[in-house]
Enzyme design. Structure first.
Site, short mmCIF file in Angstrom:
data_model
loop_
_atom_site.label_atom_id
_atom_site.label_comp_id
_atom_site.label_asym_id
_atom_site.label_seq_id
_atom_site.Cartn_x
_atom_site.Cartn_y
_atom_site.Cartn_z
N LYS A 110 44.51 33.56 8.38
CA LYS A 110 43.79 33.51 9.66
C LYS A 110 42.84 32.32 9.64
O LYS A 110 42.24 32.01 8.61
CB LYS A 110 42.96 34.79 9.87
N VAL A 156 48.32 40.82 26.72
CA VAL A 156 49.17 41.82 26.06
C VAL A 156 49.29 43.10 26.90
O VAL A 156 50.39 43.64 27.08
CB VAL A 156 48.60 42.14 24.65
N ALA A 157 48.16 43.57 27.43
CA ALA A 157 48.19 44.79 28.23
C ALA A 157 49.07 44.59 29.47
O ALA A 157 49.84 45.49 29.85
CB ALA A 157 46.77 45.18 28.65
N GLY A 178 41.18 47.19 28.36
CA GLY A 178 41.46 45.75 28.39
C GLY A 178 42.76 45.53 29.12
O GLY A 178 43.75 46.24 28.89
N GLY A 200 44.29 42.25 29.55
CA GLY A 200 44.57 40.82 29.36
C GLY A 200 46.07 40.58 29.25
O GLY A 200 46.87 41.33 29.82
P1 NAD Z 1 43.22 38.61 26.17
O1 NAD Z 1 41.95 37.83 25.94
O2 NAD Z 1 44.25 38.07 27.11
O3 NAD Z 1 42.88 40.10 26.70
C1 NAD Z 1 41.81 40.85 26.25
C2 NAD Z 1 41.19 41.51 27.49
O4 NAD Z 1 40.22 42.46 27.06
C3 NAD Z 1 40.47 40.53 28.40
O5 NAD Z 1 40.94 40.68 29.74
C4 NAD Z 1 39.00 40.94 28.27
O6 NAD Z 1 38.26 40.72 29.47
C5 NAD Z 1 39.12 42.39 27.94
N1 NAD Z 1 37.95 42.98 27.29
C6 NAD Z 1 37.11 42.43 26.38
N2 NAD Z 1 36.16 43.30 26.04
C7 NAD Z 1 36.42 44.45 26.72
C8 NAD Z 1 35.80 45.73 26.78
N3 NAD Z 1 34.72 46.01 26.06
N4 NAD Z 1 36.33 46.67 27.59
C9 NAD Z 1 37.42 46.40 28.34
N5 NAD Z 1 38.05 45.19 28.33
C10 NAD Z 1 37.55 44.24 27.54
O7 NAD Z 1 43.83 38.86 24.73
P2 NAD Z 1 45.29 39.41 24.38
O8 NAD Z 1 46.09 38.28 23.88
O9 NAD Z 1 45.78 40.28 25.47
O10 NAD Z 1 44.92 40.30 23.10
C11 NAD Z 1 44.39 41.59 23.22
C12 NAD Z 1 44.29 42.23 21.84
O11 NAD Z 1 45.59 42.27 21.25
C13 NAD Z 1 43.40 41.46 20.86
O12 NAD Z 1 42.79 42.41 19.99
C14 NAD Z 1 44.39 40.62 20.06
O13 NAD Z 1 43.90 40.29 18.78
C15 NAD Z 1 45.56 41.60 19.99
N6 NAD Z 1 46.87 40.98 19.75
C16 NAD Z 1 47.34 40.02 20.58
C17 NAD Z 1 48.61 39.49 20.37
C18 NAD Z 1 49.20 38.45 21.29
O14 NAD Z 1 50.41 38.20 21.19
N7 NAD Z 1 48.43 37.87 22.22
C19 NAD Z 1 49.39 39.92 19.29
C20 NAD Z 1 48.89 40.93 18.45
C21 NAD Z 1 47.63 41.45 18.70
#
Ligand code: NAD
Length: 355
Positions: free
Chosen positions: A80, A184-185, A180, A182
Site C-alpha cells: 500500500k 463501489v456502492a 456510503g 460512492g
Molecule cells: P468513494 O470515495 O467513491 O465512495 C465512498 C463514499 O462514502 C463517498 O460517497 C463518501 O461521501 C461516503 N462516505 C464517507 N464517509 C461516510 C460516512 N461517515 N457515512 C456515509 N457515507 C460516507 O470510494 P469507493 O471506491 O466507492 O470505495 C468505498 C470503500 O470500498 C472504501 O473503503 C474502499 O477502500 C473500498 N474498496 C474500494 C474498491 C474499489 O474498487 N474502488 C475495492 C475494494 C475496496
C-alpha cells in the site's frame, strides 16, 4: 508501538519513506508480503493528523491486501502507498510524478493503483515515471475503473450469504442498507436493483445522494443507516464501522459490503458470529477490483476472464460459510484461514525451490 516492532508483529517485509521538498511530497510505501508475487495496492492520499497515523494506515492496509490476493487466488502480494496531504489542495502533476519516481525505486516489488484520494487520471502522471502501475484507463492499455468488478464481486458475496441464510440466493424483495454511496456502492446497487431488491443508502455527500435517488434508491440518515431494520447491511464507506458500539445496534441478518477493514478489531468478527449475523469478510468479497487489475499483468487485459474470476467469489464465500459452520468458527476467522493456507503452501514451494 514503533514501526519496526509493528512490522515484526504483523509480518511486514519493508516500509519505505520518501520526502521531496520540491513538490511537497511526503509518502510511505508498506510491503507486507511478496510470497505470492510483487506487492500491489493503491495509493491513498489523505490529510493524516500525524505521521504515525499514516504509517499505521499503510501497515494495516498492506496486510489486508496480502489476504485479499491470497484468498482471491491472485498471484500478487500485499502492499500500500500512502501520501500525506489533502488531495483537494496538495495534489499536483509534479507531486504525482515524484511519487512515481519513489515507486520506481522499489524496482517492481510494489505495483501501485488508485485508492481513496487518487484517480485514474493521477495514475497517468505516475506512469510517466514508472511502469509499475496497474489499473490505468482502458484507452491507455489498462484495465480501467476497478469499482465495476468490485461491485460485481460484492453482489456475488451477498448472494452466497443469502443462499446460506434463507436457502435461496434470490435478493428479490430483500432490503439492503448501504453505508456510503460512492463508486463501489453504486456498482453494487445496479446489480441489486436489477434483481428487484430494495436499496436504502446514506452518504455525507449530497451528490452521491442525488445519484442514489435518480437510480430509485431510498435515502436515510448517516447516523441511522447501520441500525435500520433490514436484511443486509452493506458498509461501503469507511473502515472500522463494525465495532463494540455498533454491533449491538445492528438489525440485519447479513453484513456484506465493499469497505476495507470493516471490523474495528478481530473480536468484532467474533461478536457478529455470536450474535448470529452472517458476516461476509471484506477482503474476500471486495477483491473484484484487484482481480481486474491483476488481469492486465503479463498478458493483454481480457475483461471476460476478469469477470469470470470475480464471479467465483460466490463459491469462495460459500466455502467460507461451510468452513465456519464445520469448525464452529466465525466467517472472519475462516476467511483468514483460507488466505493463510494458500500463503503457507506457496511458502513451502519457495523453500523447495531455494534448496
Ligand atoms: P468513494 O470515495 O467513491 O465512495 C465512498 C463514499 O462514502 C463517498 O460517497 C463518501 O461521501 C461516503 N462516505 C464517507 N464517509 C461516510 C460516512 N461517515 N457515512 C456515509 N457515507 C460516507 O470510494 P469507493 O471506491 O466507492 O470505495 C468505498 C470503500 O470500498 C472504501 O473503503 C474502499 O477502500 C473500498 N474498496 C474500494 C474498491 C474499489 O474498487 N474502488 C475495492 C475494494 C475496496
Amino acid at each position: 508501538m514503533d514501526t519496526l516492532s509493528a512490522m515484526v508483529q504483523f509480518g511486514h517485509e519493508q516500509v519505505a519513506m520518501y520526502s521531496d521538498p520540491a513538490t511537497g511530497l511526503r509518502g510511505i510505501i508498506a510491503i507486507h508480503d511478496t510470497t505470492l508475487g510483487p506487492s500491489c495496492g493503491g495509493t491513498r492520499m489523505w490529510p493524516y493528523a500525524t505521521e504515525a497515523d499514516a504509517v499505521a494506515d499503510a501497515l494495516r492496509l498492506s496486510q489486508a491486501m496480502t489476504y485479499k490476493a491470497a484468498a482471491a487466488g491472485v498471484h500478487l502480494g500485499g502492499g500500500k502507498g500512502v501520501i500525506i496531504g489533502d488531495p483537494r489542495t496538495d495534489k499536483s502533476e509534479a507531486l504525482l510524478r515524484s511519487w512515481g519516481r519513489f515507486v520506481d525505486t522499489l524496482g517492481g516489488r510494489y505495483l501501485t493503483t488508485t485508492d481513496v484520494g487518487t484517480t485514474g487520471r493521477d495514475l497517468e502522471a505516475v506512469r510517466q515515471e514508472t511502469r509499475h502501475v496497474v489499473g490505468l484507463d482502458v484507452t491507455l492499455g489498462g484495465s480501467g475503473d476497478t469499482s465495476i468488478m468490485t461491485g460485481l464481486g460484492i453482489y456475488m458475496g451477498i448472494k452466497a450469504c443469502a443462499a446460506d441464510v434463507w436457502g435461496d440466493d434470490s435478493l428479490r424483495g430483500r432490503t439492503v442498507a448501504m453505508q456510503g454511496f460512492g463508486k463501489v456502492a453504486t456498482r453494487t446497487a445496479e446489480h441489486l436493483l436489477e434483481e428487484d431488491a430494495r436499496v436504502i443508502a446514506a452518504d455525507i455527500n449530497p451528490a452521491a445522494l442525488a445519484r442514489a435517488r435518480s437510480m430509485g434508491v431510498q435515502v436515510a440518515g448517516v447516523d441511522e443507516i447501520h441500525a435500520l431494520d433490514c436484511d443486509i447491511f452493506a458498509p461501503c464507506a469507511l473502515g472500522g464501522v463494525i465495532n463494540h458500539k455498533t454491533v449491538g445496534q445492528l438489525r440485519c441478518r447479513i453484513v456484506a459490503g465493499g469497505a476495507n477493514n470493516q471490523l474495528a478489531t478481530p473480536e468484532d468478527g467474533e461478536l457478529l458470529h455470536r450474535k448470529g449475523i452472517t458476516y461476509a469478510p471484506d477482503f474476500l468479497i471486495n477483491a473484484g477490483g484487484l482481480i481486474n487489475a491483476a488481469a492486465e499483468i503479463g498478458q493483454p487485459y481480457d475483461p471476460a476472464r476478469a469477470r469470470q474470476q470475480t464471479e467465483r467469489i460466490y463459491e469462495q464465500m460459500a466455502e467460507v460459510l461451510v468452513t465456519s459452520r464445520a469448525g464452529e468458527i466465525s466467517t472472519a476467522r475462516a476467511a483468514d484461514r483460507l488466505a493463510e493456507s494458500r500463503l503457507d503452501s506457496v511458502r513451502q514451494v519457495r523453500g523447495v525451490y531455494r534448496r
